[in-house]
Design an enzyme around this catalytic site. Structure first.
Site, PDB file in Angstrom:
ATOM      1  N   THR A  29       0.826  -1.206   0.000  1.00  0.00           N
ATOM      2  CA  THR A  29       0.000   0.000   0.000  1.00  0.00           C
ATOM      3  C   THR A  29       0.865   1.263   0.000  1.00  0.00           C
ATOM      4  O   THR A  29       0.401   2.317  -0.419  1.00  0.00           O
ATOM      5  CB  THR A  29      -0.931   0.042   1.233  1.00  0.00           C
ATOM      6  OG1 THR A  29      -0.160  -0.330   2.381  1.00  0.00           O
ATOM      7  CG2 THR A  29      -2.107  -0.902   1.083  1.00  0.00           C
ATOM      8  N   SER A  61      31.701  -4.621   6.475  1.00  0.00           N
ATOM      9  CA  SER A  61      30.552  -5.218   7.147  1.00  0.00           C
ATOM     10  C   SER A  61      30.853  -6.654   7.524  1.00  0.00           C
ATOM     11  O   SER A  61      31.405  -7.411   6.726  1.00  0.00           O
ATOM     12  CB  SER A  61      29.327  -5.200   6.237  1.00  0.00           C
ATOM     13  OG  SER A  61      28.301  -5.971   6.836  1.00  0.00           O
ATOM     14  N   SER A 120      13.459  -6.321   6.191  1.00  0.00           N
ATOM     15  CA  SER A 120      13.965  -4.997   5.847  1.00  0.00           C
ATOM     16  C   SER A 120      15.336  -4.668   6.429  1.00  0.00           C
ATOM     17  O   SER A 120      15.573  -3.595   6.963  1.00  0.00           O
ATOM     18  CB  SER A 120      12.942  -3.934   6.274  1.00  0.00           C
ATOM     19  OG  SER A 120      13.197  -2.785   5.534  1.00  0.00           O
ATOM     20  N   SER A 121      16.251  -5.610   6.246  1.00  0.00           N
ATOM     21  CA  SER A 121      17.632  -5.302   6.633  1.00  0.00           C
ATOM     22  C   SER A 121      18.191  -4.184   5.770  1.00  0.00           C
ATOM     23  O   SER A 121      19.045  -3.417   6.213  1.00  0.00           O
ATOM     24  CB  SER A 121      18.505  -6.556   6.505  1.00  0.00           C
ATOM     25  OG  SER A 121      18.679  -6.929   5.152  1.00  0.00           O
ATOM     26  N   GLU A 154      17.752   3.976  -2.024  1.00  0.00           N
ATOM     27  CA  GLU A 154      17.401   2.624  -2.502  1.00  0.00           C
ATOM     28  C   GLU A 154      16.768   2.677  -3.893  1.00  0.00           C
ATOM     29  O   GLU A 154      17.048   1.838  -4.749  1.00  0.00           O
ATOM     30  CB  GLU A 154      16.472   1.916  -1.490  1.00  0.00           C
ATOM     31  CG  GLU A 154      16.218   0.464  -1.874  1.00  0.00           C
ATOM     32  CD  GLU A 154      15.946  -0.474  -0.711  1.00  0.00           C
ATOM     33  OE1 GLU A 154      16.207  -0.119   0.461  1.00  0.00           O
ATOM     34  OE2 GLU A 154      15.471  -1.595  -0.986  1.00  0.00           O
ATOM     35  N   ASP A 166       9.468   0.972   4.771  1.00  0.00           N
ATOM     36  CA  ASP A 166      10.586   0.352   5.482  1.00  0.00           C
ATOM     37  C   ASP A 166      11.466   1.404   6.152  1.00  0.00           C
ATOM     38  O   ASP A 166      11.877   1.252   7.305  1.00  0.00           O
ATOM     39  CB  ASP A 166      11.432  -0.494   4.529  1.00  0.00           C
ATOM     40  CG  ASP A 166      10.669  -1.690   3.994  1.00  0.00           C
ATOM     41  OD1 ASP A 166       9.570  -1.966   4.498  1.00  0.00           O
ATOM     42  OD2 ASP A 166      11.181  -2.340   3.068  1.00  0.00           O
TER      43      ASP A 166
HETATM   44  P1  ADP Z   1      15.573  -7.305   3.178  1.00  0.00           P
HETATM   45  O1  ADP Z   1      15.570  -5.817   3.170  1.00  0.00           O
HETATM   46  O2  ADP Z   1      14.198  -7.880   3.261  1.00  0.00           O
HETATM   47  O3  ADP Z   1      16.473  -7.903   4.190  1.00  0.00           O
HETATM   48  P2  ADP Z   1      16.786  -6.869   0.616  1.00  0.00           P
HETATM   49  O4  ADP Z   1      17.066  -7.769  -0.538  1.00  0.00           O
HETATM   50  O5  ADP Z   1      15.993  -5.648   0.367  1.00  0.00           O
HETATM   51  O6  ADP Z   1      16.116  -7.778   1.750  1.00  0.00           O
HETATM   52  O7  ADP Z   1      18.153  -6.399   1.268  1.00  0.00           O
HETATM   53  C1  ADP Z   1      19.125  -7.345   1.645  1.00  0.00           C
HETATM   54  C2  ADP Z   1      20.492  -6.848   1.221  1.00  0.00           C
HETATM   55  O8  ADP Z   1      20.882  -5.727   2.045  1.00  0.00           O
HETATM   56  C3  ADP Z   1      21.597  -7.846   1.430  1.00  0.00           C
HETATM   57  O9  ADP Z   1      21.694  -8.736   0.325  1.00  0.00           O
HETATM   58  C4  ADP Z   1      22.830  -6.970   1.545  1.00  0.00           C
HETATM   59  O10 ADP Z   1      23.278  -6.558   0.268  1.00  0.00           O
HETATM   60  C5  ADP Z   1      22.278  -5.744   2.252  1.00  0.00           C
HETATM   61  N1  ADP Z   1      22.523  -5.802   3.699  1.00  0.00           N
HETATM   62  C6  ADP Z   1      21.609  -5.862   4.688  1.00  0.00           C
HETATM   63  N2  ADP Z   1      22.204  -5.854   5.906  1.00  0.00           N
HETATM   64  C7  ADP Z   1      23.531  -5.780   5.686  1.00  0.00           C
HETATM   65  C8  ADP Z   1      24.702  -5.730   6.523  1.00  0.00           C
HETATM   66  N3  ADP Z   1      24.621  -5.745   7.850  1.00  0.00           N
HETATM   67  N4  ADP Z   1      25.897  -5.643   5.904  1.00  0.00           N
HETATM   68  C9  ADP Z   1      26.003  -5.616   4.574  1.00  0.00           C
HETATM   69  N5  ADP Z   1      24.957  -5.656   3.746  1.00  0.00           N
HETATM   70  C10 ADP Z   1      23.735  -5.748   4.277  1.00  0.00           C
HETATM   71 MG    MG Z   2      14.780  -4.515   1.652  1.00  0.00          MG
END
Ligand code: ADP
Ligand code: MG
Length: 376
Positions: A29, A61, A120-121, A154, A166
């Site tokens: 949404t 990282s 949402s990492s 992004e 997010d």
């Molecule tokens: P989500 O947001 O659901 O976790 P995404 O595909 O949008 O999935 O984002 C994941 C990507 O973000 C990973 O493949 C990596 O490239 C990056 N990422 C996330 N956390 C880290 C981290 N702590 N260190 C390095 N890259 C990260």
């Molecule tokens: Mg993501």
């Protein structure tokens, strides 16, 4: 000696944390400028950061590929940094693009947010970096302003056409509350969610699958929604209310109808969920979650066998409700359960996955946590 510290009264280094999130309801949404209801997870991406005055951005990282990436801030351009380092680089680029005078930094990143699990990492990473830069360079930007910078990073640098949920969740959520957010004007309200007080728990079941078709499909779904809004003469699908849904559907080609039906009904589900939360009836959220999952599965078609199995098993095992959370095509499912049933529901889902030949799901318990902050 150190000009920055003299001006700002703080050493130009520190540590910042930004959380991952689950969205209770309101999926797909946000880019339709509608409503969402995320909570922040206790899991965070942490950025240890030090300002550098030589204009270099140095990135490391513990979740990356082990390499150290170094790039001159002045050279940052979309496409120039790819892979995991693209996310932090994107944020610095977006700050420059927005006219902020920022230079280099050494960033060391750690995380306990599962990556690629729909939690949402990516936004957590962006927001940790954005907040670090805000402090290191004394930018004075607000949390929503930083969320918009992170979203632009992004969208335009990493190339993912995500909405604003997010980043707003990671920046603006508060402990003990869900963030009721209007994605159009970013009006927000913290809605108390006292799960423990209600004898409930929110399970997060990470299916550990991420189907590749998700990347292209997300953009196609977004484009479909924008085309539907255009055909209906509306700025966004957010502007279509439930009363006008039948006549709107009659005007649209077959392939766009289910998309529109999902967005309109999902916005309604957010409103219903907030009404129940405000009334303190948390268990009433359950059927709304399950109805949201059916809509994502049947109308929006972003579910998959693994997420469907997690939802149906959790509900059969006594969950009040369950649904996919995040963009879909794998990732995680949330299940609202009685606290006393949390273990047995998780165990039943694990058994069903084993019997289906799927990887063992990872289970977290979501306690609404604090948004991005400085921690050292
Ligand atoms: P989500 O947001 O659901 O976790 P995404 O595909 O949008 O999935 O984002 C994941 C990507 O973000 C990973 O493949 C990596 O490239 C990056 N990422 C996330 N956390 C880290 C981290 N702590 N260190 C390095 N890259 C990260
Ligand atoms: Mg993501």
């Amino acid at each position: 000696m150190n000009t920055f510290a003299q001006i700002h009264g703080r050493a130009p280094e520190g540590e910042w944390a930004a959380p991952g999130r689950v969205n209770l309801i309101g999926e797909h949404t946000d880019y339709n400028l509608g409503f969402v209801l995320p909570i922040a997870l206790p899991q965070t991406v942490r950025a240890q950061a030090r300002r550098r005055d030589d204009g270099l951005l140095r990135l490391h990282s513990t979740r990356g590929d082990g390499t150290v990436v170094e790039v001159a801030v002045a050279d940052l351009a979309p496409g120039g940094v790819t892979g995991w380092a693209g996310y932090p680089a994107a944020v610095v680029w977006a700050l420059c693009e927005a006219g902020h005078e920022v230079g280099g930094a050494a960033l060391s990143l750690g995380s306990d947010v599962p990556t690629g699990a729909g939690l949402s990492s990516s936004a957590a990473l962006e927001c940790a970096v954005a907040l670090a830069y805000n402090d290191l360079y004394g930018l004075g930007l607000s949390a929503p302003e930083l969320a918009l910078i992170a979203q632009r990073a992004e969208n335009a640098f990493v190339g993912v056409p995500c909405g604003i949920m997010d980043q707003m969740a990671s920046m603006c959520c508060r402990a003990g509350a869900a963030l009721h957010l209007d994605s159009r004007d970013l009006a927000m309200r913290q809605v108390p969610v006292d799960l423990a007080g209600a004898g409930l728990a929110l399970l997060v079941l990470d299916t550990r699958v991420k189907h590749d078709l998700g990347d292209g499909a997300y953009a196609a779904l977004r484009a479909g929604c924008e085309r539907a809004a255009g055909l209906l003469g509306l700025p966004a699908l957010r502007d279509l209310g439930p009363a006008d849904l039948p006549s709107a559907l009659a005007q649209l080609p077959d392939e766009l109808r289910p998309l529109v039906r999902h967005v309109v009904t999902e916005n309604e589900r957010v409103a219903e969920a907030v009404t129940h939360l405000d009334a303190g009836d948390l268990a009433a959220l359950g059927p709304i979650l399950t109805a949201g999952h059916a809509s994502l599965r049947d109308d929006y078609r972003v579910s998959c066998p693994e997420t469907d199995l997690a939802v149906s098993t959790a509900v059969a095992a006594g969950a009040h409700g369950a649904r996919i959370t995040g963009g879909g095509f794998g990732g995680s499912v949330i299940a609202l359960v009685n606290a006393t049933a949390a273990e047995s529901v998780a165990a039943e889902v694990a058994t069903a996955f084993r019997e289906a030949g799927y990887a063992t799901p990872r289970t977290l318990t979501a306690v609404p946590a604090e948004g991005a902050r400085r921690i050292a």
